[in-house]
Write a protein that holds these residues in place. Structure first.
Motif, PDB file in Angstrom:
ATOM      1  N   LEU A 100       0.837  -1.197   0.000  1.00 17.41           N
ATOM      2  CA  LEU A 100       0.000   0.000   0.000  1.00 17.41           C
ATOM      3  C   LEU A 100       0.870   1.245   0.000  1.00 17.41           C
ATOM      4  CD1 LEU A 100      -2.626  -1.107   2.682  1.00 17.41           C
ATOM      5  CD2 LEU A 100      -2.923  -1.125   0.210  1.00 17.41           C
ATOM      6  N   ASN A 101       0.297   2.338  -0.444  1.00 24.96           N
ATOM      7  CA  ASN A 101       1.013   3.621  -0.467  1.00 24.96           C
ATOM      8  C   ASN A 101       0.132   4.706   0.144  1.00 24.96           C
ATOM      9  OD1 ASN A 101       3.367   2.681  -1.990  1.00 24.96           O
ATOM     10  ND2 ASN A 101       1.935   2.511  -3.739  1.00 24.96           N
ATOM     11  N   GLY A 102       0.767   5.795   0.512  1.00 26.45           N
ATOM     12  CA  GLY A 102       0.039   6.965   0.961  1.00 26.45           C
ATOM     13  C   GLY A 102      -0.743   6.743   2.239  1.00 26.45           C
ATOM     14  N   VAL A 103      -1.946   7.301   2.280  1.00 29.06           N
ATOM     15  CA  VAL A 103      -2.771   7.252   3.489  1.00 29.06           C
ATOM     16  C   VAL A 103      -3.134   5.811   3.848  1.00 29.06           C
ATOM     17  CG1 VAL A 103      -4.924   8.007   4.541  1.00 29.06           C
ATOM     18  CG2 VAL A 103      -3.723   9.527   2.972  1.00 29.06           C
ATOM     19  N   ALA A 104      -3.393   4.984   2.856  1.00 26.73           N
ATOM     20  CA  ALA A 104      -3.778   3.598   3.116  1.00 26.73           C
ATOM     21  C   ALA A 104      -2.693   2.869   3.914  1.00 26.73           C
ATOM     22  CB  ALA A 104      -4.065   2.867   1.806  1.00 26.73           C
ATOM     23  N   ALA A 105      -1.432   3.054   3.508  1.00 25.24           N
ATOM     24  CA  ALA A 105      -0.319   2.420   4.223  1.00 25.24           C
ATOM     25  C   ALA A 105      -0.213   2.968   5.645  1.00 25.24           C
ATOM     26  CB  ALA A 105       0.984   2.637   3.459  1.00 25.24           C
ATOM     27  N   ASP A 106      -0.395   4.282   5.791  1.00 21.89           N
ATOM     28  CA  ASP A 106      -0.317   4.893   7.125  1.00 21.89           C
ATOM     29  C   ASP A 106      -1.423   4.373   8.040  1.00 21.89           C
ATOM     30  OD1 ASP A 106       1.823   6.356   6.214  1.00 21.89           O
ATOM     31  OD2 ASP A 106       0.619   8.150   5.763  1.00 21.89           O
ATOM     32  N   VAL A 107      -2.630   4.197   7.495  1.00 26.61           N
ATOM     33  CA  VAL A 107      -3.756   3.713   8.295  1.00 26.61           C
ATOM     34  C   VAL A 107      -3.497   2.300   8.805  1.00 26.61           C
ATOM     35  CG1 VAL A 107      -6.163   2.976   8.191  1.00 26.61           C
ATOM     36  CG2 VAL A 107      -5.507   5.178   7.224  1.00 26.61           C
ATOM     37  N   VAL A 108      -3.023   1.413   7.920  1.00 26.84           N
ATOM     38  CA  VAL A 108      -2.757   0.030   8.335  1.00 26.84           C
ATOM     39  C   VAL A 108      -1.667  -0.013   9.393  1.00 26.84           C
ATOM     40  CG1 VAL A 108      -1.891  -2.209   7.548  1.00 26.84           C
ATOM     41  CG2 VAL A 108      -3.568  -0.961   6.186  1.00 26.84           C
ATOM     42  N   GLN A 109      -0.603   0.772   9.195  1.00 30.82           N
ATOM     43  CA  GLN A 109       0.486   0.794  10.170  1.00 30.82           C
ATOM     44  C   GLN A 109      -0.007   1.334  11.512  1.00 30.82           C
ATOM     45  OE1 GLN A 109       3.666  -0.439   9.671  1.00 30.82           O
ATOM     46  NE2 GLN A 109       3.740  -0.168  11.905  1.00 30.82           N
ATOM     47  N   TRP A 110      -0.824   2.366  11.468  1.00 28.27           N
ATOM     48  CA  TRP A 110      -1.358   2.948  12.713  1.00 28.27           C
ATOM     49  C   TRP A 110      -2.251   1.949  13.449  1.00 28.27           C
ATOM     50  CZ3 TRP A 110      -6.601   4.245  13.762  1.00 28.27           C
ATOM     51  CH2 TRP A 110      -6.792   4.913  14.974  1.00 28.27           C
ATOM     52  N   ILE A 111      -3.066   1.217  12.701  1.00 24.10           N
ATOM     53  CA  ILE A 111      -3.936   0.214  13.332  1.00 24.10           C
ATOM     54  C   ILE A 111      -3.102  -0.833  14.051  1.00 24.10           C
ATOM     55  CG2 ILE A 111      -5.539  -1.684  12.875  1.00 24.10           C
ATOM     56  CD1 ILE A 111      -6.748   0.004  10.638  1.00 24.10           C
ATOM     57  N   ASN A 112      -2.072  -1.353  13.386  1.00 16.98           N
ATOM     58  CA  ASN A 112      -1.237  -2.384  14.001  1.00 16.98           C
ATOM     59  C   ASN A 112      -0.517  -1.867  15.234  1.00 16.98           C
ATOM     60  OD1 ASN A 112      -1.929  -4.297  12.054  1.00 16.98           O
ATOM     61  ND2 ASN A 112      -0.244  -3.717  10.692  1.00 16.98           N
ATOM     62  N   ASP A 113       0.008  -0.651  15.146  1.00 21.39           N
ATOM     63  CA  ASP A 113       0.725  -0.071  16.298  1.00 21.39           C
ATOM     64  C   ASP A 113      -0.228   0.194  17.455  1.00 21.39           C
ATOM     65  OD1 ASP A 113       3.001  -0.144  14.778  1.00 21.39           O
ATOM     66  OD2 ASP A 113       2.922   1.990  14.207  1.00 21.39           O
ATOM     67  N   THR A 114      -1.417   0.698  17.141  1.00 17.47           N
ATOM     68  CA  THR A 114      -2.384   1.030  18.187  1.00 17.47           C
ATOM     69  C   THR A 114      -2.865  -0.216  18.916  1.00 17.47           C
ATOM     70  OG1 THR A 114      -3.146   2.940  16.897  1.00 17.47           O
ATOM     71  CG2 THR A 114      -4.588   2.160  18.655  1.00 17.47           C
ATOM     72  N   VAL A 115      -3.161  -1.267  18.161  1.00 17.33           N
ATOM     73  CA  VAL A 115      -3.618  -2.515  18.784  1.00 17.33           C
ATOM     74  C   VAL A 115      -2.526  -3.109  19.658  1.00 17.33           C
ATOM     75  CG1 VAL A 115      -4.358  -4.883  18.328  1.00 17.33           C
ATOM     76  CG2 VAL A 115      -5.277  -3.011  16.969  1.00 17.33           C
ATOM     77  N   ARG A 116      -1.294  -3.101  19.168  1.00 19.40           N
ATOM     78  CA  ARG A 116      -0.179  -3.664  19.930  1.00 19.40           C
ATOM     79  C   ARG A 116       0.049  -2.887  21.233  1.00 19.40           C
ATOM     80  NH1 ARG A 116       3.365  -2.913  16.450  1.00 19.40           N
ATOM     81  NH2 ARG A 116       4.228  -0.988  17.316  1.00 19.40           N
ATOM     82  N   ASP A 117      -0.042  -1.574  21.179  1.00 22.88           N
ATOM     83  CA  ASP A 117       0.244  -0.761  22.355  1.00 22.88           C
ATOM     84  C   ASP A 117      -0.904  -0.753  23.361  1.00 22.88           C
ATOM     85  OD1 ASP A 117       2.608  -0.148  21.124  1.00 22.88           O
ATOM     86  OD2 ASP A 117       1.923   1.801  20.348  1.00 22.88           O
ATOM     87  N   ALA A 118      -2.107  -1.041  22.891  1.00 25.73           N
ATOM     88  CA  ALA A 118      -3.284  -0.874  23.756  1.00 25.73           C
ATOM     89  C   ALA A 118      -3.814  -2.180  24.332  1.00 25.73           C
ATOM     90  CB  ALA A 118      -4.399  -0.182  22.969  1.00 25.73           C
ATOM     91  N   THR A 119      -3.142  -3.306  24.080  1.00 22.89           N
ATOM     92  CA  THR A 119      -3.675  -4.585  24.564  1.00 22.89           C
ATOM     93  C   THR A 119      -3.695  -4.683  26.081  1.00 22.89           C
ATOM     94  OG1 THR A 119      -1.445  -5.506  24.246  1.00 22.89           O
ATOM     95  CG2 THR A 119      -3.089  -5.926  22.513  1.00 22.89           C
ATOM     96  N   ASN A 120      -2.855  -3.915  26.747  1.00 24.20           N
ATOM     97  CA  ASN A 120      -2.821  -3.948  28.214  1.00 24.20           C
ATOM     98  C   ASN A 120      -3.670  -2.855  28.841  1.00 24.20           C
ATOM     99  OD1 ASN A 120      -0.989  -6.131  28.264  1.00 24.20           O
ATOM    100  ND2 ASN A 120       0.742  -4.723  27.933  1.00 24.20           N
TER     101      ASN A 120
END
Length: 510
Positions: A100-120
């Protein structure tokens, strides 16, 4: 407004409302109210706009999402979730592995980072689950990288609502956790096939929920999801074995006897009544669940199961009895005298169209031309379910009559099946008139006598309160035993003596 979609709206007008707070991730109440109001207005606007408008403003909407979707107040998340859902729809994230490129790539990366950081964190669960729901809806294959974080949240919530921990929670807290679990189950419905190694974790949690769930709402949700997997579009995951295992676990719901359990039995019936599922691995594994339907308290449900059972076993009485006593496992009905079901199947082998009483009979006061056998049997079938004593007596009277009309080969097959059944051990509480007493009383009255090993009769008499039946059987065996077989005669005598020796005052109750 009729021309609302034509109005030019700049998303930058909402930028200030969705600015990240400084120094804290918790917003003051006035700012929260402003967030909710702005999210509602923006939601109304985007609802009237085409997807091209969403794409044109994707950067701004994504920045707003980073603020609103991780807010600890569920009001903000609920108001903004439709906007985030529309954003993912417009971005067309595609399959996992596609670059993915542009906003789509940023959205997917943000989702993965947010889920990983917020599991606790339990304070941001509402937003995290809403994010994953949108992802599962529009790009289910991309849930693979987020599945680990989702399953950590899921496992923690399942432990909180299942005994012993769940029984001590306040009702409002329990209800809130249940809603989170419902959301996770809905997410999993859409993308469980992409969970990879985390699928076992999901299924283990389902088993805990099924066996420990007290809430009818939760049980109904689980049942609905299972039905969708079975009758929905074909999927490779969960496998047939996993679906059957989950439905087998639902057998414990029989203790509730409520509307959800009735719906469970309806699903079992539908599976067996669907021609395409005949003789599949699913129907083989659900035989015990089918038998539960044959003893259902609801008369309509019970009759449907019994009628379906009757249609799919041999019609002739000899092979039918051989199948019922030798080919069918009755372990699930350990607390029920399943001679009722066998008796019902015996009635099913009778030609119900045979006239029983014609209008010319002096006993007939009915206006109908004649009474058929089926007219009487249908009433008897219902009555015998509610009167265990009457059922016992009917079975004991009918079985020896059938036995005397069977061929030698059929008698031999049924004898072998009877020995197999009578030597099974049950550790649960049995009804006062249990299956062993009914079968032993029937065997005792057979002519020619049914040959049972004396040690088996002795064990039944002591283990399942079959004292009278056992004593009578062994007494007859001693009296008519072959004179030329001293070993058998001695075994019968020893067994009879031991049964008499074991009797005590407590046994008089039976």
């Amino acid at each position: 407004l009729p021309d609302w979609s034509a109005v030019t709206i700049r998303t930058t007008a909402f930028a200030r409302a969705f600015e990240m707070p400084e120094g804290s991730d918790r917003s003051p109440v006035p700012q929260l109210n402003s967030l909710v109001n702005n999210a509602k207005v923006l939601n109304i606007i985007q609802g009237e706009k085409p997807l091209s408008w969403i794409l044109d403003n994707a950067n701004d909407l994504f920045n707003f999402s980073k603020r609103a979707m991780i807010e600890t107040d569920d009001r903000v998340v609920d108001s903004f979730s439709p906007i985030f859902d529309r954003l993912l729809e417009a971005l067309s994230l595609g399959e996992e592995g596609v670059e993915l490129n542009g906003v789509a790539a940023d959205v997917v990366q943000w989702i993965n980072d947010t889920v990983r950081d917020a599991t606790n964190s339990s304070t941001k669960l509402g937003g995290i689950l809403s994010i994953l729901m949108a992802l599962a809806k529009w790009a289910p294959s991309r849930m693979e990288s987020a599945a680990g974080g989702l399953m950590k949240i899921y496992t923690k919530l399942v432990r909180e609502v299942t005994p012993p921990q769940g029984s001590s929670l306040p009702q409002d807290q329990l209800s809130a956790i249940m809603q989170r679990i419902f959301t996770i189950l809905d997410i999993s419905r859409l993308c469980v096939q992409y969970f990879g190694e985390h699928r076992k974790q999901f299924l283990s949690g389902l088993v805990l929920l099924v066996t420990g769930a007290q809430s009818p709402e939760l049980r109904r949700h689980l049942l609905s999801m299972t039905r969708e997997w079975i009758f929905g579009p074909p999927v490779s995951v969960p496998t047939t074995k996993e679906k059957a295992s989950l439905m087998q676990k639902m057998q414990v719901w029989s203790k509730f006897g409520d509307a959800v359990y009735k719906d469970y039995l309806a699903l079992v019936y539908e599976i067996y009544d669907t021609p395409s599922m005949a003789r599949t691995d699913l129907t083989v594994r659900l035989e015990a669940s089918f038998l539960l339907g044959c003893k259902a308290e609801d008369m309509a449900t019970r009759n449907r199961f019994l009628n379906l059972f009757n249609e799919h076993i041999p019609k002739q009485i000899g092979p039918r009895l051989a199948y019922l006593l030798g080919g069918q496992s009755w372990d699930i009905l350990h607390d029920f005298n399943w001679a009722f079901i066998v008796l019902d199947m015996i009635f099913g082998a009778i030609n119900g169209y045979t006239p029983l009483l014609t209008s010319k009979s002096a006993l007939s006061t009915l206006s109908t031309p004649e009474i058929r056998v089926s007219d009487v049997l249908q009433s008897i079938r219902q009555l015998l379910f509610y009167d265990n004593q009457a059922m016992h007596r009917t079975f004991v009277a009918l079985f020896p009559e059938i036995w005397s009309g069977l061929s030698r080969k059929e008698q031999g097959d049924i004898t072998a099946s009877m020995v197999h059944i009578l030597t099974k051990e049950f550790h649960a509480d049995l009804p006062q008139i249990n299956i062993f007493q009914t079968l032993m009383a029937s065997v005792h009255r057979c002519d020619p006598p049914m040959a049972l090993p004396p040690h088996v009769v002795k064990w039944l008499a002591k283990s399942y309160q079959c004292w009278y039946e056992g004593l009578e059987f062994l007494q007859v065996a001693v009296e008519i035993g072959r004179e030329d077989d001293a070993a058998i005669r001695e075994a019968n005598q020893d067994a009879l003596a031991e049964v008499y020796a074991e009797l005590c005052e407590d046994d008089y109750y039976y």
